[in-house]
Write a protein that holds these residues in place. Structure first.
Motif, PDB file in Angstrom:
ATOM      1  N   LEU A  90       0.845  -1.198   0.000  1.00 41.30           N
ATOM      2  CA  LEU A  90       0.000   0.000   0.000  1.00 41.30           C
ATOM      3  C   LEU A  90       0.878   1.245   0.000  1.00 41.30           C
ATOM      4  O   LEU A  90       0.898   2.010   0.967  1.00 41.30           O
ATOM      5  N   ALA A  91       1.648   1.404  -1.065  1.00 40.66           N
ATOM      6  CA  ALA A  91       2.661   2.450  -1.111  1.00 40.66           C
ATOM      7  C   ALA A  91       2.048   3.811  -1.396  1.00 40.66           C
ATOM      8  O   ALA A  91       2.182   4.368  -2.473  1.00 40.66           O
ATOM      9  N   VAL A  92       1.342   4.340  -0.405  1.00 43.94           N
ATOM     10  CA  VAL A  92       0.786   5.676  -0.506  1.00 43.94           C
ATOM     11  C   VAL A  92       1.179   6.446   0.751  1.00 43.94           C
ATOM     12  O   VAL A  92       1.436   5.854   1.779  1.00 43.94           O
ATOM     13  N   ALA A  93       1.230   7.768   0.634  1.00 46.07           N
ATOM     14  CA  ALA A  93       1.555   8.600   1.796  1.00 46.07           C
ATOM     15  C   ALA A  93       0.260   8.926   2.520  1.00 46.07           C
ATOM     16  O   ALA A  93      -0.580   9.630   1.972  1.00 46.07           O
ATOM     17  N   PRO A  94       0.073   8.409   3.748  1.00 50.15           N
ATOM     18  CA  PRO A  94      -1.231   8.490   4.419  1.00 50.15           C
ATOM     19  C   PRO A  94      -1.750   9.912   4.638  1.00 50.15           C
ATOM     20  O   PRO A  94      -2.935  10.155   4.493  1.00 50.15           O
ATOM     21  N   ALA A  95      -0.867  10.844   4.982  1.00 48.98           N
ATOM     22  CA  ALA A  95      -1.350  12.172   5.355  1.00 48.98           C
ATOM     23  C   ALA A  95      -1.698  13.038   4.143  1.00 48.98           C
ATOM     24  O   ALA A  95      -2.390  14.029   4.265  1.00 48.98           O
ATOM     25  N   LEU A  96      -1.211  12.640   2.961  1.00 46.91           N
ATOM     26  CA  LEU A  96      -1.518  13.432   1.766  1.00 46.91           C
ATOM     27  C   LEU A  96      -2.864  12.997   1.182  1.00 46.91           C
ATOM     28  O   LEU A  96      -3.299  11.869   1.374  1.00 46.91           O
ATOM     29  N   SER A 146     -10.173  15.211  -2.285  1.00 46.99           N
ATOM     30  CA  SER A 146      -9.335  15.944  -1.333  1.00 46.99           C
ATOM     31  C   SER A 146      -9.217  15.231   0.005  1.00 46.99           C
ATOM     32  O   SER A 146      -8.659  15.769   0.955  1.00 46.99           O
ATOM     33  N   GLU A 150      -5.278   8.433   4.531  1.00 51.18           N
ATOM     34  CA  GLU A 150      -5.413   7.678   5.784  1.00 51.18           C
ATOM     35  C   GLU A 150      -6.869   7.480   6.192  1.00 51.18           C
ATOM     36  O   GLU A 150      -7.166   6.639   7.028  1.00 51.18           O
ATOM     37  N   THR A 151      -7.781   8.245   5.602  1.00 46.72           N
ATOM     38  CA  THR A 151      -9.192   8.052   5.933  1.00 46.72           C
ATOM     39  C   THR A 151      -9.818   6.959   5.060  1.00 46.72           C
ATOM     40  O   THR A 151     -10.993   6.654   5.215  1.00 46.72           O
ATOM     41  N   LEU A 152      -9.030   6.390   4.144  1.00 42.92           N
ATOM     42  CA  LEU A 152      -9.558   5.356   3.246  1.00 42.92           C
ATOM     43  C   LEU A 152      -9.311   3.960   3.806  1.00 42.92           C
ATOM     44  O   LEU A 152      -8.402   3.745   4.598  1.00 42.92           O
ATOM     45  N   SER A 153     -10.111   3.002   3.347  1.00 39.28           N
ATOM     46  CA  SER A 153      -9.881   1.606   3.719  1.00 39.28           C
ATOM     47  C   SER A 153      -8.714   1.061   2.895  1.00 39.28           C
ATOM     48  O   SER A 153      -8.275   1.690   1.922  1.00 39.28           O
ATOM     49  N   ARG A 157      -7.260   2.356  -0.656  1.00 41.85           N
ATOM     50  CA  ARG A 157      -5.869   2.805  -0.818  1.00 41.85           C
ATOM     51  C   ARG A 157      -5.219   2.101  -1.993  1.00 41.85           C
ATOM     52  O   ARG A 157      -4.520   2.709  -2.797  1.00 41.85           O
TER      53      ARG A 157
END
Lengths: 264, 340
Positions: A90-96, A146, A150-153, A157
């Motif tokens: 899940l290579a995403v930046a959670p806060a962005l 927007s 991090e608010t996604l499941s 993600r």
């Protein structure tokens, strides 16, 4: 065969000290197909994929993209020629937010001096384009572009990762165990996305441990064993237990007869 | 990564968040809200305790006093956003102020030369930290603990134990301490420089790709790397920029104290971290706003000033700052729970 492979790897070798990860591995990916790569732990499927995505440099061997020889030294190199990779982690930046993640490392700047001198990002353009990418893949569970990731499941993600790969890959998409971190329902969402990609005509390499998933979406299945290709089969001609048999070495395959013809 | 049913229901808008959850989410999204509120609240309380607090002269003094730590906190914020820490920031500031002061005094450099030399030394110090962290791959805490001692020793050695007084410094070096009036407030050039740096860095973090990469690197370094960001280069650039900012802070320090001394600003190392933490930036990286650190620095200044005006012994200032830090980090932990 008259059809030129979209991507071809020939006789790749890679050793880590005394450990032989790849001992002459081959791979052919044809236009518009989903090729699953399966194999036991240590069969070399990860290393094979890392060589194709530029995360590792093979000791010898050749990779050709649409007939032209390519060599990658960094992940950015493969990306530059249109090969995108989705990782299991899940290579995403959670806060962005979603748009920022889609364009991470490839941000669009505003036109004119605001962009060139003041380096200002064009958030509006990136958001609009992200919305289109998400919509074109039929991802309906994401409403607000927007939203922070991090608010996604987990499934959402991974959908963002797949959308990112689909948005920027022109040639090949590699999915490295994309459902490993996901639950059943979320995995199904990702499988649907893979079918979407095939409908677009993008060839996909899917690395997976999950046999039912592989049999559900793959056109052909390449079985890795002991650092090389043991066989290539299709879900139509072979059973799951046969694939497992080849994987574990219980069923022997003649080396000369391992490559099946593509289905089309 | 799996979510409970309640959370799925919450995300799809089926369940209503409680007021508590809503506050948590809002603070999570806008990390500079809470330090802003604390600043307003504490200013109100001190105003109530002692009417002299609101005196423009007093408020100007507070701002002037926080100019140096406020400036250092900018560099510290950048570093903490990448999940790093700089224990050597104060030592770099003091060392570069000694370079500026001594080259002006002992080598008779007329003005810009000593400032530029100081900035170069600041860049070099930041570059050394960045090199050790990204290339030698040592943890930032250890690297800067080491360089803190090294830079400290260098400024003591270089100063030869002698302070450089106002008369021995150049006009340009003292310029950051010169004051001008805005209404009935007295603002120094150093304060203006600090505010300009905040504005510039706030812009860079929010509106440029570099800023986005700083956040992404601190947030999840592996994800940032896989997305094609040169994370090592980002981290190195942050330490380099911080070194530059510390050297400007050194210039402000000379103006503020009207001297250059190896004993000035020895509390800056920890005070800057205090300001950043109170300002709502997470020590785990990737979350926070640079403007929060300005609030944080001012909050500490307001507490020190307000408690003095309230007639309390100086020890109570440290007590209050300690409580502030622990409260701020507790709030940060609580806010982080809003993540899943």
């Amino acid at each position: 065969m008259s059809i030129q492979p979209a991507l071809e790897a020939k006789n790749l070798t890679k050793t880590y000290g005394n450990v032989v990860a790849l001992s002459g591995a081959d791979l052919q990916l044809y236009p518009g197909e989903v090729l699953a790569v399966v194999g036991d732990n240590g069969a070399g499927k990860s290393t094979l994929i890392k060589c194709i995505s530029g995360a590792e440099i093979p000791d010898s061997g050749e990779i050709t993209l649409e007939g032209e020889v390519v060599s990658f030294h960094r992940p950015q190199d493969s990306r530059a020629v249109g090969i995108e990779t989705v990782y299991q982690s899940l290579a995403v930046a959670p806060a962005l937010d979603i748009a920022a993640n889609l364009y991470l490392g490839r941000e669009i700047r505003k036109k004119g001096p605001i962009g060139s001198i003041f380096r200002m990002l064009d958030n509006g353009a990136m958001k609009t384009a992200s919305k289109d990418h998400i919509a074109s893949l039929g991802i309906s569970t994401i409403q607000n572009i927007s939203q922070a990731v991090e608010t996604l499941s987990g499934g959402q993600r991974q959908a963002v990762s797949v959308a990112r790969a689909a948005a920027f890959s022109s040639k090949v998409i590699i999915l490295d165990e994309p459902t490993a971190a996901l639950g059943v329902r979320e995995s199904n969402q990702v499988l649907k996305l893979i079918e979407q990609l095939r409908e677009r005509g993008l060839p996909v390499i899917l690395i997976s441990h999950n046999m039912p998933q592989v049999f559900e979406v793959a056109d052909r299945i390449q079985i890795q064993r002991l650092g090389k290709r043991a066989a290539v089969v299709t879900p139509k001609t072979h059973q799951m237990n046969e694939v497992v048999g080849i994987m574990t070495g219980a069923i022997k395959v003649d080396e000369k007869d391992q490559t099946l013809k593509p289905i089309r | 990564m799996t979510l409970s049913d309640a959370e799925i229901a919450f995300q799809s808008g089926e369940g209503k968040p409680s007021p508590r959850e809503r506050i948590q989410k809002a603070l999570h999204r806008y990390p500079s809200i809470s330090p802003g509120l604390v600043l307003l609240l504490s200013a109100g309380v001190f105003w109530f305790l002692n009417p002299n607090f609101k005196d423009p002269f007093n408020l100007s003094l507070v701002i002037q006093q926080v100019a140096v730590v406020g400036a250092v906190a900018i560099g510290q914020t950048l570093i903490i956003l990448t999940a790093g820490i700089d224990l050597s920031c104060g030592a770099i500031t003091v060392f570069t102020s000694m370079v500026m002061g001594r080259t002006a005094f002992a080598n008779h450099l007329p003005g810009w030369e000593s400032v530029l030399l100081g900035i170069s030394v600041g860049l070099l110090c930041g570059g050394i930290n960045g090199f050790l962290i990204t290339r030698v791959k040592l943890p930032p805490f250890i690297v800067t603990l080491g360089t803190y001692n090294i830079f400290n020793a260098l400024s003591l050695l270089y100063s030869t134990g002698r302070d450089i007084g106002t008369n021995e410094l150049t006009k340009l070096l003292l310029w950051t301490g010169s004051a001008f009036n805005i209404g009935s407030f007295s603002i120094t050039v150093g304060v203006m420089i600090m505010i300009l740096m905040y504005a510039f860095l706030a812009y860079s973090l929010r509106f440029t790709a570099w800023g986005r990469h700083v956040y992404a690197t601190g947030d999840d370094i592996e994800a940032a790397r896989l997305a094609g960001i040169e994370t090592k280069r980002v981290i190195f650039s942050v330490y380099l920029v911080a070194g530059f900012i510390f050297s400007i802070a050194a210039w402000i320090l000379i103006g503020r104290t009207q001297s250059a001394s190896a004993n000035n600003g020895i509390d800056l190392n920890l005070d800057s971290i205090t300001a950043v933490v109170i300002g709502g930036t997470s020590l785990f990286g990737g979350r926070g706003r640079i403007i929060g650190s300005l609030y944080g620095a001012i909050i500490v200044g307001v507490f020190r000033d307000g408690l003095t005006l309230a007639g309390l012994a100086p020890y109570y200032q440290s007590l209050a700052v300690g409580i502030l830090v622990i409260t701020a980090v507790s709030i940060d932990q609580w806010i982080r729970k809003a993540r899943n």
